[in-house]
Write a protein that holds these residues in place. Sequence first.
Motif, short mmCIF file in Angstrom:
data_model
loop_
_atom_site.label_atom_id
_atom_site.label_comp_id
_atom_site.label_asym_id
_atom_site.label_seq_id
_atom_site.Cartn_x
_atom_site.Cartn_y
_atom_site.Cartn_z
N UNK A 78 -6.83 -6.06 -5.46
CA UNK A 78 -6.42 -4.66 -5.41
C UNK A 78 -5.64 -4.37 -4.12
N UNK A 79 -6.08 -4.95 -3.01
CA UNK A 79 -5.36 -4.75 -1.75
C UNK A 79 -3.96 -5.35 -1.81
N UNK A 80 -3.83 -6.54 -2.41
CA UNK A 80 -2.51 -7.17 -2.52
C UNK A 80 -1.59 -6.35 -3.42
N UNK A 81 -2.13 -5.85 -4.53
CA UNK A 81 -1.31 -5.04 -5.45
C UNK A 81 -0.90 -3.73 -4.78
N UNK A 82 -1.84 -3.09 -4.09
CA UNK A 82 -1.52 -1.84 -3.39
C UNK A 82 -0.49 -2.07 -2.30
N UNK A 125 9.73 -8.45 4.01
CA UNK A 125 8.69 -9.28 4.60
C UNK A 125 7.31 -8.95 4.05
N UNK A 126 6.94 -7.67 4.05
CA UNK A 126 5.62 -7.28 3.58
C UNK A 126 5.48 -7.48 2.08
N UNK A 127 6.55 -7.28 1.33
CA UNK A 127 6.50 -7.55 -0.11
C UNK A 127 6.21 -9.03 -0.36
N UNK A 154 -2.63 -13.11 6.75
CA UNK A 154 -1.66 -12.23 6.11
C UNK A 154 -1.97 -10.78 6.42
N UNK A 155 -3.27 -10.41 6.40
CA UNK A 155 -3.64 -9.04 6.70
C UNK A 155 -3.27 -8.64 8.12
N UNK A 156 -3.54 -9.51 9.09
CA UNK A 156 -3.19 -9.20 10.48
C UNK A 156 -1.67 -9.09 10.64
N UNK A 157 -0.92 -9.92 9.92
CA UNK A 157 0.55 -9.82 9.98
C UNK A 157 1.01 -8.45 9.48
N UNK A 158 0.40 -7.97 8.41
CA UNK A 158 0.76 -6.64 7.89
C UNK A 158 0.41 -5.55 8.90
N UNK A 159 -0.75 -5.68 9.55
CA UNK A 159 -1.15 -4.67 10.54
C UNK A 159 -0.17 -4.64 11.71
N UNK A 197 -4.12 -1.54 3.29
CA UNK A 197 -4.13 -2.78 2.51
C UNK A 197 -4.21 -3.99 3.44
N UNK A 198 -3.46 -3.94 4.55
CA UNK A 198 -3.53 -5.04 5.51
C UNK A 198 -4.92 -5.18 6.11
N UNK A 199 -5.56 -4.06 6.45
CA UNK A 199 -6.92 -4.12 7.00
C UNK A 199 -7.89 -4.68 5.97
#
Length: 249
Positions: A78-82, A125-127, A154-159, A197-199
């Motif tokens: 769900x986080x990846x889709x969001x 990048x985030x996509x 991946x989550x930390x990169x998004x943050x 989503x990143x968190x």
Amino acid sequence: MRLRHALVGLAAIVRELPARSARLWLGAAEMAGEIVLRAWEAVVLPPLELGLRGLRAALRFGERQVTPARGLTVVALAAAITLGASQFSDYRAVDIGAPSYSGVESVASAPELGRKSPRSAHGVTVLAIAIAALFVTAFAVGGRWRLARLLPVLGVAVILISLLVDARQGLREGLAATTYEGAQATLLGGFWAQLCSGVTLAVSGPLLAIHLRGERAARRAHRRRRLGRPGAAASTLPASAGGAEGAAT
């Protein structure tokens, strides 16, 4: 004398009236209670019992099928889709004359300019990270549980992208600050959906790896116990003995 008898009869009637009224009210209440009870048994109780049986069945199914690893898998997916969906919504805008609308936001909001999607700040990048998170989760659940350790990366990169790139660029008014009075840049829902989503990926990734590893170890221990049963070993002896006798003949 007649007057006396009449007064006595009237007094008896007056004394009897409350008792008769009480009996009438009790009879009406008893009849109403019986009607309500029959309506409850015929209309309300069957659907209620059916719903309770459904809840008990769902609870038993959940106890058998819903595991921490499966729950965390749903959360990570769900986080990846969001995260991927947030890339197609606006993440910032510039409110024009925002101070003039303070206190009347519920009636009229300040006009907005410069709405942009997150891709205007960091490209695709985030996509790409969202797509990678989907594949990492799928492969981790498919047996390669160690890949789940990539989810927090991946989550930390998004943050970091959200806070260091998107927030800095999104809170700049740009030309609107010089063209319009009271211009104020704001971050919209797309930004917060991306950050949350990143968190979620950063938190759920290590937990998913731990539970997937635990389930894999439990399955291996269960297989070893099944293979190590005396009955299973005894059942394999006749076939081996028969095969040896056949080979001897």
